[in-house]
Scaffold this motif. Structure first.
Motif, PDB file in Angstrom:
ATOM      1  N   VAL A 295       0.816  -1.214   0.000  1.00  0.00           N
ATOM      2  CA  VAL A 295       0.000   0.000   0.000  1.00  0.00           C
ATOM      3  C   VAL A 295       0.855   1.271   0.000  1.00  0.00           C
ATOM      4  O   VAL A 295       0.362   2.359  -0.341  1.00  0.00           O
ATOM      5  CB  VAL A 295      -0.972  -0.018   1.203  1.00  0.00           C
ATOM      6  CG1 VAL A 295      -0.201   0.157   2.512  1.00  0.00           C
ATOM      7  CG2 VAL A 295      -2.058   1.036   1.065  1.00  0.00           C
ATOM      8  N   SER A 296       2.125   1.155   0.310  1.00  0.00           N
ATOM      9  CA  SER A 296       3.007   2.324   0.259  1.00  0.00           C
ATOM     10  C   SER A 296       3.165   2.856  -1.166  1.00  0.00           C
ATOM     11  O   SER A 296       3.611   4.000  -1.358  1.00  0.00           O
ATOM     12  CB  SER A 296       4.390   1.995   0.847  1.00  0.00           C
ATOM     13  OG  SER A 296       5.016   0.954   0.125  1.00  0.00           O
ATOM     14  N   CYS A 297       2.773   2.069  -2.149  1.00  0.00           N
ATOM     15  CA  CYS A 297       2.814   2.521  -3.545  1.00  0.00           C
ATOM     16  C   CYS A 297       1.802   3.643  -3.805  1.00  0.00           C
ATOM     17  O   CYS A 297       1.976   4.430  -4.740  1.00  0.00           O
ATOM     18  CB  CYS A 297       2.526   1.364  -4.492  1.00  0.00           C
ATOM     19  SG  CYS A 297       3.816   0.105  -4.546  1.00  0.00           S
ATOM     20  N   VAL A 298       0.765   3.713  -2.986  1.00  0.00           N
ATOM     21  CA  VAL A 298      -0.268   4.745  -3.179  1.00  0.00           C
ATOM     22  C   VAL A 298       0.346   6.138  -3.070  1.00  0.00           C
ATOM     23  O   VAL A 298       0.089   7.021  -3.900  1.00  0.00           O
ATOM     24  CB  VAL A 298      -1.412   4.578  -2.154  1.00  0.00           C
ATOM     25  CG1 VAL A 298      -2.373   5.760  -2.238  1.00  0.00           C
ATOM     26  CG2 VAL A 298      -2.151   3.278  -2.397  1.00  0.00           C
ATOM     27  N   ALA A 299       1.165   6.366  -2.052  1.00  0.00           N
ATOM     28  CA  ALA A 299       1.794   7.679  -1.858  1.00  0.00           C
ATOM     29  C   ALA A 299       2.694   8.028  -3.036  1.00  0.00           C
ATOM     30  O   ALA A 299       2.734   9.185  -3.484  1.00  0.00           O
ATOM     31  CB  ALA A 299       2.593   7.681  -0.556  1.00  0.00           C
ATOM     32  N   VAL A 300       3.403   7.037  -3.562  1.00  0.00           N
ATOM     33  CA  VAL A 300       4.288   7.254  -4.706  1.00  0.00           C
ATOM     34  C   VAL A 300       3.471   7.676  -5.931  1.00  0.00           C
ATOM     35  O   VAL A 300       3.808   8.648  -6.620  1.00  0.00           O
ATOM     36  CB  VAL A 300       5.089   5.970  -5.026  1.00  0.00           C
ATOM     37  CG1 VAL A 300       5.865   6.123  -6.333  1.00  0.00           C
ATOM     38  CG2 VAL A 300       6.033   5.634  -3.882  1.00  0.00           C
ATOM     39  N   LEU A 301       2.378   6.980  -6.186  1.00  0.00           N
ATOM     40  CA  LEU A 301       1.530   7.289  -7.336  1.00  0.00           C
ATOM     41  C   LEU A 301       0.851   8.652  -7.173  1.00  0.00           C
ATOM     42  O   LEU A 301       0.821   9.466  -8.102  1.00  0.00           O
ATOM     43  CB  LEU A 301       0.474   6.198  -7.503  1.00  0.00           C
ATOM     44  CG  LEU A 301       0.980   4.842  -7.998  1.00  0.00           C
ATOM     45  CD1 LEU A 301      -0.029   3.747  -7.681  1.00  0.00           C
ATOM     46  CD2 LEU A 301       1.251   4.877  -9.496  1.00  0.00           C
ATOM     47  N   ASP A 302       0.307   8.894  -5.986  1.00  0.00           N
ATOM     48  CA  ASP A 302      -0.444  10.121  -5.752  1.00  0.00           C
ATOM     49  C   ASP A 302       0.460  11.344  -5.840  1.00  0.00           C
ATOM     50  O   ASP A 302       0.050  12.407  -6.322  1.00  0.00           O
ATOM     51  CB  ASP A 302      -1.118  10.045  -4.377  1.00  0.00           C
ATOM     52  CG  ASP A 302      -2.286  11.012  -4.244  1.00  0.00           C
ATOM     53  OD1 ASP A 302      -2.832  11.454  -5.277  1.00  0.00           O
ATOM     54  OD2 ASP A 302      -2.661  11.327  -3.106  1.00  0.00           O
ATOM     55  N   GLU A 303       1.689  11.204  -5.383  1.00  0.00           N
ATOM     56  CA  GLU A 303       2.633  12.323  -5.449  1.00  0.00           C
ATOM     57  C   GLU A 303       3.182  12.507  -6.861  1.00  0.00           C
ATOM     58  O   GLU A 303       3.394  13.637  -7.317  1.00  0.00           O
ATOM     59  CB  GLU A 303       3.792  12.080  -4.469  1.00  0.00           C
ATOM     60  CG  GLU A 303       4.814  13.212  -4.437  1.00  0.00           C
ATOM     61  CD  GLU A 303       5.916  12.960  -3.426  1.00  0.00           C
ATOM     62  OE1 GLU A 303       6.946  13.672  -3.507  1.00  0.00           O
ATOM     63  OE2 GLU A 303       5.768  12.082  -2.564  1.00  0.00           O
ATOM     64  N   GLY A 304       3.372  11.395  -7.572  1.00  0.00           N
ATOM     65  CA  GLY A 304       4.004  11.460  -8.892  1.00  0.00           C
ATOM     66  C   GLY A 304       3.080  11.873 -10.013  1.00  0.00           C
ATOM     67  O   GLY A 304       3.516  12.509 -10.987  1.00  0.00           O
ATOM     68  N   ILE A 305       1.783  11.520  -9.917  1.00  0.00           N
ATOM     69  CA  ILE A 305       0.819  11.862 -10.962  1.00  0.00           C
ATOM     70  C   ILE A 305       0.188  13.204 -10.606  1.00  0.00           C
ATOM     71  O   ILE A 305      -0.380  13.362  -9.520  1.00  0.00           O
ATOM     72  CB  ILE A 305      -0.248  10.763 -11.101  1.00  0.00           C
ATOM     73  CG1 ILE A 305       0.410   9.429 -11.497  1.00  0.00           C
ATOM     74  CG2 ILE A 305      -1.293  11.146 -12.138  1.00  0.00           C
ATOM     75  CD1 ILE A 305      -0.549   8.251 -11.519  1.00  0.00           C
ATOM     76  N   LYS A 306       0.273  14.153 -11.515  1.00  0.00           N
ATOM     77  CA  LYS A 306      -0.125  15.538 -11.220  1.00  0.00           C
ATOM     78  C   LYS A 306      -1.575  15.661 -10.753  1.00  0.00           C
ATOM     79  O   LYS A 306      -1.864  16.241  -9.713  1.00  0.00           O
ATOM     80  CB  LYS A 306       0.089  16.407 -12.459  1.00  0.00           C
ATOM     81  CG  LYS A 306       1.528  16.519 -12.930  1.00  0.00           C
ATOM     82  CD  LYS A 306       1.636  17.417 -14.149  1.00  0.00           C
ATOM     83  CE  LYS A 306       3.077  17.499 -14.647  1.00  0.00           C
ATOM     84  NZ  LYS A 306       3.518  16.232 -15.262  1.00  0.00           N
ATOM     85  N   ASN A 307      -2.496  15.118 -11.535  1.00  0.00           N
ATOM     86  CA  ASN A 307      -3.923  15.272 -11.254  1.00  0.00           C
ATOM     87  C   ASN A 307      -4.475  13.930 -10.771  1.00  0.00           C
ATOM     88  O   ASN A 307      -5.051  13.167 -11.550  1.00  0.00           O
ATOM     89  CB  ASN A 307      -4.655  15.754 -12.505  1.00  0.00           C
ATOM     90  CG  ASN A 307      -6.131  16.027 -12.260  1.00  0.00           C
ATOM     91  OD1 ASN A 307      -6.591  16.041 -11.118  1.00  0.00           O
ATOM     92  ND2 ASN A 307      -6.879  16.232 -13.328  1.00  0.00           N
TER      93      ASN A 307
END
Length: 309
Positions: A265-277
């Protein structure tokens, strides 16, 4: 009253006979009933030299929602989810090459770039110029890279516990893969229970004869499944998309199960921070397949997101 009891008795008897004598026929019937409940029909389209089977249902006058299954799955991974989507949107769920009823040849590559380009060819064959793309696990990896390679075709992106990025914590699957072990491989019938418990937070018990069908399917395609697993695992470990997330132009929804043992689930923070919108939803007491474990709640979040875009 006697007629009703007789009728019910006949149905129960037919069910028992089917389960013990013709379990595959009963399994196929239950699959057909799930599709019917979701308003789905099986269709096919020629894509180059191959025929792609897919499920389709819902309203046909708008940008479709195209959903991609994960490793070891097929188009029916979305049948339970479909009733909550097809009332509002046109839904298309294909069998990806290497899975289900699509081509499963051993002498071809199933790496993510190859699957992305095949998906583009499928959409072209379907005359789909724009779609709301989404995928679970491996399918999410493909959908994510598709959004990077073909941004003009993506109205929105929905990621359900997707592979392809690395979080701060390693999952059980990742740790095993680094040791050279495939945690998704089935060696015997009892492995079916282990796999169900691995992907789901609260696995639903599967009747023994249905387990045999599930295991026989995996056993028949053991070599190609092993090949695909290591191509995907290798890409996820050695070439994750973390540094490319800024390339995603489409509005994106990230859906995850808090207790996913396959992709942390730590991947969520990576995706949310990396994808602009982007926006994220994490479901508690949920594993790797939220669209199956919590279809109603997952679909509610998905529909709310689609309504904005």
């Amino acid at each position: 009253m006697m007629i009703i009891l007789y009728f019910l008795g006949a149905i129960i008897l037919a069910f028992l006979v089917s389960y013990f004598v013709l379990p595959k026929a009963l399994y196929d019937l239950m699959t057909a009933m799930l599709r019917l409940r979701g308003g789905l029909r099986q269709k096919s389209v020629r894509v180059g030299d191959n025929v792609w089977p897919y499920l389709e249902g819902g309203r046909g006058d708008e940008v479709p929602v195209v959903l991609l299954h994960g490793f070891g799955g097929d188009k029916d991974n979305w049948s339970i989810y479909a009733p909550h989507i097809t009332k509002y949107h046109r839904l298309i769920a294909p069998d990806l090459p290497g899975f289900g009823e699509n081509d499963r040849s051993l002498d071809r590559d199933y790496d993510i770039p190859s699957q992305v380009h095949r998906l583009n060819a499928f959409l072209d064959a379907m005359n789909i110029t724009k779609c709301h793309i989404g995928g679970n696990s491996m399918g999410g990896f493909i959908a994510l890279q598709f959004a990077m390679e073909y941004p003009e075709k993506v109205s929105s992106l929905t990621l359900f516990n997707n592979a392809g990025v690395v979080g701060d914590e390693k999952s059980e699957l990742a740790v095993a893969a680094e040791r050279g072990e495939n945690s998704l491989a089935l060696s015997n019938l009892s492995d079916v229970d282990r796999l169900m418990a691995f992907v789901s937070y609260k696995p639903v018990p599967m009747p023994k004869n249905f387990k045999k069908i599930f295991f026989a399917e995996a056993e028949a395609h053991r070599e190609v499944l092993d090949k695909i697993f290591w191509q995907i695992a290798g890409a996820g470990i050695n070439h994750p998309l973390n540094d490319r997330l800024g390339e995603v132009m489409a509005p994106s929804l990230i859906i995850w199960g808090r207790h996913d043992r396959l992709i942390d689930v730590s991947c969520v923070a990576v995706l949310d921070e990396g994808i602009k919108n982007s926006e994220a939803v994490i479901f508690e007491e949920t594993g790797h397949i939220p669209m199956i474990e919590k279809p109603k709640e997952t679909a509610a979040a998905h529909r709310a997101f689609l309504a904005k875009h």
